[in-house]
Design a protein around this motif. Structure first.
Motif, PDB file in Angstrom:
ATOM      1  N   THR A 162       0.242   3.939 -47.609  1.00  0.00           N
ATOM      2  CA  THR A 162       1.671   3.621 -47.740  1.00  0.00           C
ATOM      3  C   THR A 162       2.425   4.717 -48.486  1.00  0.00           C
ATOM      4  OG1 THR A 162       1.379   2.424 -49.818  1.00  0.00           O
ATOM      5  CG2 THR A 162       1.129   1.148 -47.787  1.00  0.00           C
ATOM      6  N   TYR A 163       1.669   5.712 -49.019  1.00  0.00           N
ATOM      7  CA  TYR A 163       2.334   6.784 -49.746  1.00  0.00           C
ATOM      8  C   TYR A 163       3.104   7.669 -48.779  1.00  0.00           C
ATOM      9  CZ  TYR A 163      -0.828   5.498 -53.570  1.00  0.00           C
ATOM     10  OH  TYR A 163      -1.525   4.820 -54.531  1.00  0.00           O
ATOM     11  N   LYS A 164       4.099   8.325 -49.323  1.00  0.00           N
ATOM     12  CA  LYS A 164       4.870   9.275 -48.518  1.00  0.00           C
ATOM     13  C   LYS A 164       3.941  10.401 -48.054  1.00  0.00           C
ATOM     14  CE  LYS A 164       9.202  11.835 -48.752  1.00  0.00           C
ATOM     15  NZ  LYS A 164      10.186  12.446 -49.656  1.00  0.00           N
ATOM     16  N   ASN A 165       4.150  10.897 -46.865  1.00  0.00           N
ATOM     17  CA  ASN A 165       3.349  11.968 -46.267  1.00  0.00           C
ATOM     18  C   ASN A 165       1.894  11.564 -46.031  1.00  0.00           C
ATOM     19  OD1 ASN A 165       5.592  13.675 -46.335  1.00  0.00           O
ATOM     20  ND2 ASN A 165       5.111  14.342 -48.424  1.00  0.00           N
ATOM     21  N   SER A 166       1.632  10.281 -45.908  1.00  0.00           N
ATOM     22  CA  SER A 166       0.274   9.848 -45.588  1.00  0.00           C
ATOM     23  C   SER A 166      -0.094  10.344 -44.183  1.00  0.00           C
ATOM     24  CB  SER A 166       0.196   8.316 -45.638  1.00  0.00           C
ATOM     25  OG  SER A 166      -0.945   7.861 -44.962  1.00  0.00           O
ATOM     26  N   ALA A 167      -1.363  10.668 -44.013  1.00  0.00           N
ATOM     27  CA  ALA A 167      -1.830  11.128 -42.696  1.00  0.00           C
ATOM     28  C   ALA A 167      -2.043   9.965 -41.736  1.00  0.00           C
ATOM     29  CB  ALA A 167      -3.127  11.915 -42.864  1.00  0.00           C
ATOM     30  N   HIS A 168      -1.968   8.751 -42.267  1.00  0.00           N
ATOM     31  CA  HIS A 168      -2.167   7.561 -41.423  1.00  0.00           C
ATOM     32  C   HIS A 168      -1.203   6.495 -41.953  1.00  0.00           C
ATOM     33  CE1 HIS A 168      -4.287   4.553 -39.054  1.00  0.00           C
ATOM     34  NE2 HIS A 168      -4.565   3.853 -40.126  1.00  0.00           N
ATOM     35  N   PRO A 169       0.099   6.712 -41.710  1.00  0.00           N
ATOM     36  CA  PRO A 169       1.089   5.858 -42.389  1.00  0.00           C
ATOM     37  C   PRO A 169       1.036   4.398 -41.961  1.00  0.00           C
ATOM     38  CG  PRO A 169       2.156   7.341 -40.828  1.00  0.00           C
ATOM     39  CD  PRO A 169       0.732   7.729 -40.861  1.00  0.00           C
ATOM     40  N   ILE A 170       1.101   3.534 -42.958  1.00  0.00           N
ATOM     41  CA  ILE A 170       1.142   2.082 -42.746  1.00  0.00           C
ATOM     42  C   ILE A 170       2.251   1.534 -43.631  1.00  0.00           C
ATOM     43  CG2 ILE A 170      -0.111  -0.091 -43.135  1.00  0.00           C
ATOM     44  CD1 ILE A 170      -2.673   1.303 -42.463  1.00  0.00           C
ATOM     45  N   GLU A 171       2.968   0.560 -43.119  1.00  0.00           N
ATOM     46  CA  GLU A 171       4.058  -0.055 -43.871  1.00  0.00           C
ATOM     47  C   GLU A 171       3.513  -0.687 -45.152  1.00  0.00           C
ATOM     48  OE1 GLU A 171       7.062  -3.523 -42.690  1.00  0.00           O
ATOM     49  OE2 GLU A 171       7.010  -1.872 -41.255  1.00  0.00           O
ATOM     50  N   SER A 172       4.248  -0.509 -46.255  1.00  0.00           N
ATOM     51  CA  SER A 172       3.759  -1.065 -47.518  1.00  0.00           C
ATOM     52  C   SER A 172       3.908  -2.581 -47.527  1.00  0.00           C
ATOM     53  CB  SER A 172       4.515  -0.452 -48.693  1.00  0.00           C
ATOM     54  OG  SER A 172       5.862  -0.831 -48.620  1.00  0.00           O
ATOM     55  N   GLY A 173       3.094  -3.206 -48.352  1.00  0.00           N
ATOM     56  CA  GLY A 173       3.084  -4.673 -48.443  1.00  0.00           C
ATOM     57  C   GLY A 173       1.670  -5.139 -48.681  1.00  0.00           C
ATOM     58  N   PRO A 174       1.518  -6.401 -49.019  1.00  0.00           N
ATOM     59  CA  PRO A 174       0.161  -6.898 -49.264  1.00  0.00           C
ATOM     60  C   PRO A 174      -0.679  -6.816 -47.995  1.00  0.00           C
ATOM     61  CG  PRO A 174       1.726  -8.715 -49.173  1.00  0.00           C
ATOM     62  CD  PRO A 174       2.528  -7.455 -49.158  1.00  0.00           C
ATOM     63  N   ALA A 175      -1.913  -6.319 -48.133  1.00  0.00           N
ATOM     64  CA  ALA A 175      -2.765  -6.118 -46.949  1.00  0.00           C
ATOM     65  C   ALA A 175      -4.037  -6.953 -47.021  1.00  0.00           C
ATOM     66  CB  ALA A 175      -3.114  -4.649 -46.815  1.00  0.00           C
ATOM     67  N   ILE A 176      -4.749  -6.828 -48.133  1.00  0.00           N
ATOM     68  CA  ILE A 176      -6.042  -7.512 -48.256  1.00  0.00           C
ATOM     69  C   ILE A 176      -5.819  -8.790 -49.046  1.00  0.00           C
ATOM     70  CG2 ILE A 176      -8.442  -7.291 -49.005  1.00  0.00           C
ATOM     71  CD1 ILE A 176      -7.646  -5.183 -46.924  1.00  0.00           C
ATOM     72  N   ASP A 177      -5.977  -9.905 -48.392  1.00  0.00           N
ATOM     73  CA  ASP A 177      -5.789 -11.183 -49.076  1.00  0.00           C
ATOM     74  C   ASP A 177      -7.015 -11.507 -49.916  1.00  0.00           C
ATOM     75  OD1 ASP A 177      -4.467 -13.542 -49.739  1.00  0.00           O
ATOM     76  OD2 ASP A 177      -5.603 -14.658 -48.255  1.00  0.00           O
ATOM     77  N   ASP A 178      -8.190 -11.328 -49.348  1.00  0.00           N
ATOM     78  CA  ASP A 178      -9.408 -11.610 -50.089  1.00  0.00           C
ATOM     79  C   ASP A 178     -10.608 -11.006 -49.380  1.00  0.00           C
ATOM     80  OD1 ASP A 178     -10.698 -12.664 -52.275  1.00  0.00           O
ATOM     81  OD2 ASP A 178      -9.644 -14.560 -52.117  1.00  0.00           O
ATOM     82  N   VAL A 179     -11.678 -10.855 -50.121  1.00  0.00           N
ATOM     83  CA  VAL A 179     -12.950 -10.406 -49.550  1.00  0.00           C
ATOM     84  C   VAL A 179     -14.024 -11.374 -50.017  1.00  0.00           C
ATOM     85  CG1 VAL A 179     -14.646  -8.543 -49.449  1.00  0.00           C
ATOM     86  CG2 VAL A 179     -12.214  -7.993 -49.605  1.00  0.00           C
ATOM     87  N   PHE A 180     -14.805 -11.874 -49.081  1.00  0.00           N
ATOM     88  CA  PHE A 180     -15.907 -12.786 -49.412  1.00  0.00           C
ATOM     89  C   PHE A 180     -17.207 -12.106 -49.010  1.00  0.00           C
ATOM     90  CE2 PHE A 180     -12.197 -15.246 -48.159  1.00  0.00           C
ATOM     91  CZ  PHE A 180     -12.002 -16.037 -49.270  1.00  0.00           C
ATOM     92  N   LEU A 181     -18.207 -12.234 -49.848  1.00  0.00           N
ATOM     93  CA  LEU A 181     -19.511 -11.651 -49.529  1.00  0.00           C
ATOM     94  C   LEU A 181     -20.517 -12.774 -49.307  1.00  0.00           C
ATOM     95  CD1 LEU A 181     -19.672  -8.707 -52.090  1.00  0.00           C
ATOM     96  CD2 LEU A 181     -18.964  -8.660 -49.706  1.00  0.00           C
TER      97      LEU A 181
END
Lengths: 213, 225
Positions: free
Chosen positions: B96-115
């Motif tokens: 989400t940073y400026k000049n990212s090589a793989h731009p993605i809109e900022s905002g919450p992305a990972i809600d949770d991770v379960f193992l």
């Protein structure tokens, strides 16, 4: 296998518009336009072409139905067409499945019916699909079109039982100039010509290679 | 002139109301005392400054479709699932940073991770609940998820719906995001072997129209160049 038959799958359609390619142009129209150009070029080269959709039906085939259609044809190649605004040039993808030996059933071994799992139907053809993607990459290079070759988990690639690649066209970046959009007719024609050249090469290769039945 | 029986009734009702009010106040007081008695008044653990550590992020580049490893200094929680969530959130934040090589809109992305420890057997759907063998589970059509090595884990990454909906659409951008997540887990969590993606807690066909999310991905070194 019918060495003159090619299945084209212009991705998306109907309520599934795909990516937005700027100026509110949905991907489904661009893939259809590219498929039309490719179909014309392939027909001129002596191929018979079957497309999974001819227009923008309100009720297009699902990914499984498209794979079923391809699997009934025993085509020499199945080409899935996509378009995006991300990246540059032409992206060529094959299935992420691990290749299975193409000559698993040898003459010495007894013929036993082994059902093919739907989710891994492409596994027997991955080796051929990789060789087809090489031919596509070489043809694109000959046509001065940059390409990226990789593996992708995109339906219905894993479900088709023929050498299959997904072609995704992205804007063509020009050094010091404006990028050529994927909707550009000349760009699409160049891609169609390169793919036709690749399939002509592939058809020649398919004659000289062992092809699983 | 108010009849006498009405005046008597009035005073009886007034006294009853006062008694009921007193009874309620007493009840509330007792309830408060009961809650206060069971309250744990020990102070919260003092915040501990976690030392930064080097983590490896598998960063995608749209220009050439590559994944490259980049090291970052991060302070991560010690609990494994929290670590995985924090690490993946940081990975997506990089895009989400400026000049990212793989731009993605900022905002919450990972809600949770379960193992989940492997092997994982599907729930057994049978009328006779006393029969719960793993073999019966495979008869439902969902095979068990087996580990590649003993002690292997399956990570379930739950993505926010808004992240998936606004993710750049296309095979390349969607596959690069998935490969970036897989590569980052591979580089930092050796026990995680496989990954299943959910969106808002539910299975979803694709990330945003292309990359298949209805499958279990093998965690591997996804660096390409």
């Amino acid at each position: 296998m019918n060495r003159n038959l090619v299945v084209l799958d212009p991705a998306h359609g109907g309520p599934d518009a795909g990516a937005s390619l700027g100026d509110h142009i949905p991907e489904k129209y661009t893939t259809l336009a590219l498929a039309t150009r490719l179909r014309t070029a392939l027909t001129a080269a002596g191929f018979t072409v079957i497309a999974t959709r001819e227009g923008d039906s309100a009720d297009p085939l699902t990914a499984d139905q498209r794979a079923e259609m391809a699997n009934r044809t025993q085509a020499v190649a199945c080409i899935v067409l996509h378009a995006t605004t991300i990246g540059s040039g032409v992206h060529v993808y094959t299935s992420t499945l691990q290749p299975m030996p193409e000559d698993a059933a040898t003459a010495d071994s007894p013929r036993v019916f082994v059902p093919t799992p739907w989710e891994t139907a492409q596994a027997r053809f991955v080796g051929q699909s990789l060789r087809l993607s090489d031919d596509v990459k070489n043809a694109l290079a000959t046509g001065n079109l940059p390409s990226i070759v990789g593996r992708a988990a995109v339906r219905p690639l894993d479900n088709v039982m023929c050498p299959a690649v997904a072609i995704e066209i992205a804007p063509l970046l020009v050094e010091g100039g404006n990028p050529t959009p994927v909707t550009d007719a000349d760009y699409q024609q160049r891609v169609a010509n390169a793919l036709t050249a690749a399939l002509k090469t592939w058809r020649t290769h398919a004659d000289s290679r062992t092809v699983p039945q | 002139m108010i009849p006498r029986y009405q005046r008597v009734l009035f005073w009886i009702l007034a006294i009853a109301s006062i008694l009921m009010a007193l009874f309620l106040l007493h009840g509330c007081e007792q309830a408060r005392e009961k809650l206060t008695r069971h309250r744990d008044e020990t102070p919260l653990a003092a915040p501990v400054a976690t030392a930064s550590e080097t983590v490896h992020l598998a960063l995608a580049d749209d220009a050439d479709g590559s994944i490259k490893i980049a090291d970052r200094e991060l302070a991560l929680p010690s609990e494994t699932t929290a670590r995985a969530r924090a690490l993946l959130s940081r990975l997506i934040a990089e895009y989400t940073y400026k000049n990212s090589a793989h731009p993605i809109e900022s905002g919450p992305a990972i809600d949770d991770v379960f193992l989940l420890d492997l092997p994982l057997h599907p729930p057994v759907a049978t009328r006779n609940s006393s029969v719960k063998s793993p073999e019966a589970g495979s008869a439902t059509g969902n095979p068990a998820v087996e580990p590649h090595t003993p002690g292997g884990q399956l990570a379930v990454v739950n993505l926010h719906g808004a992240f998936a909906d606004h993710h750049p659409s296309g095979i390349e951008p969607e596959m690069l995001t998935i490969q970036s997540i897989l590569g980052t887990l591979y580089a930092n969590f050796p026990r995680i072997e496989q990954v299943r993606f959910l969106v808002d807690g539910k299975p979803r066909d694709t990330l945003n129209g292309h990359a298949d999310l209805n499958r279990i991905y093998a965690v591997a070194n996804t660096t390409t160049r």
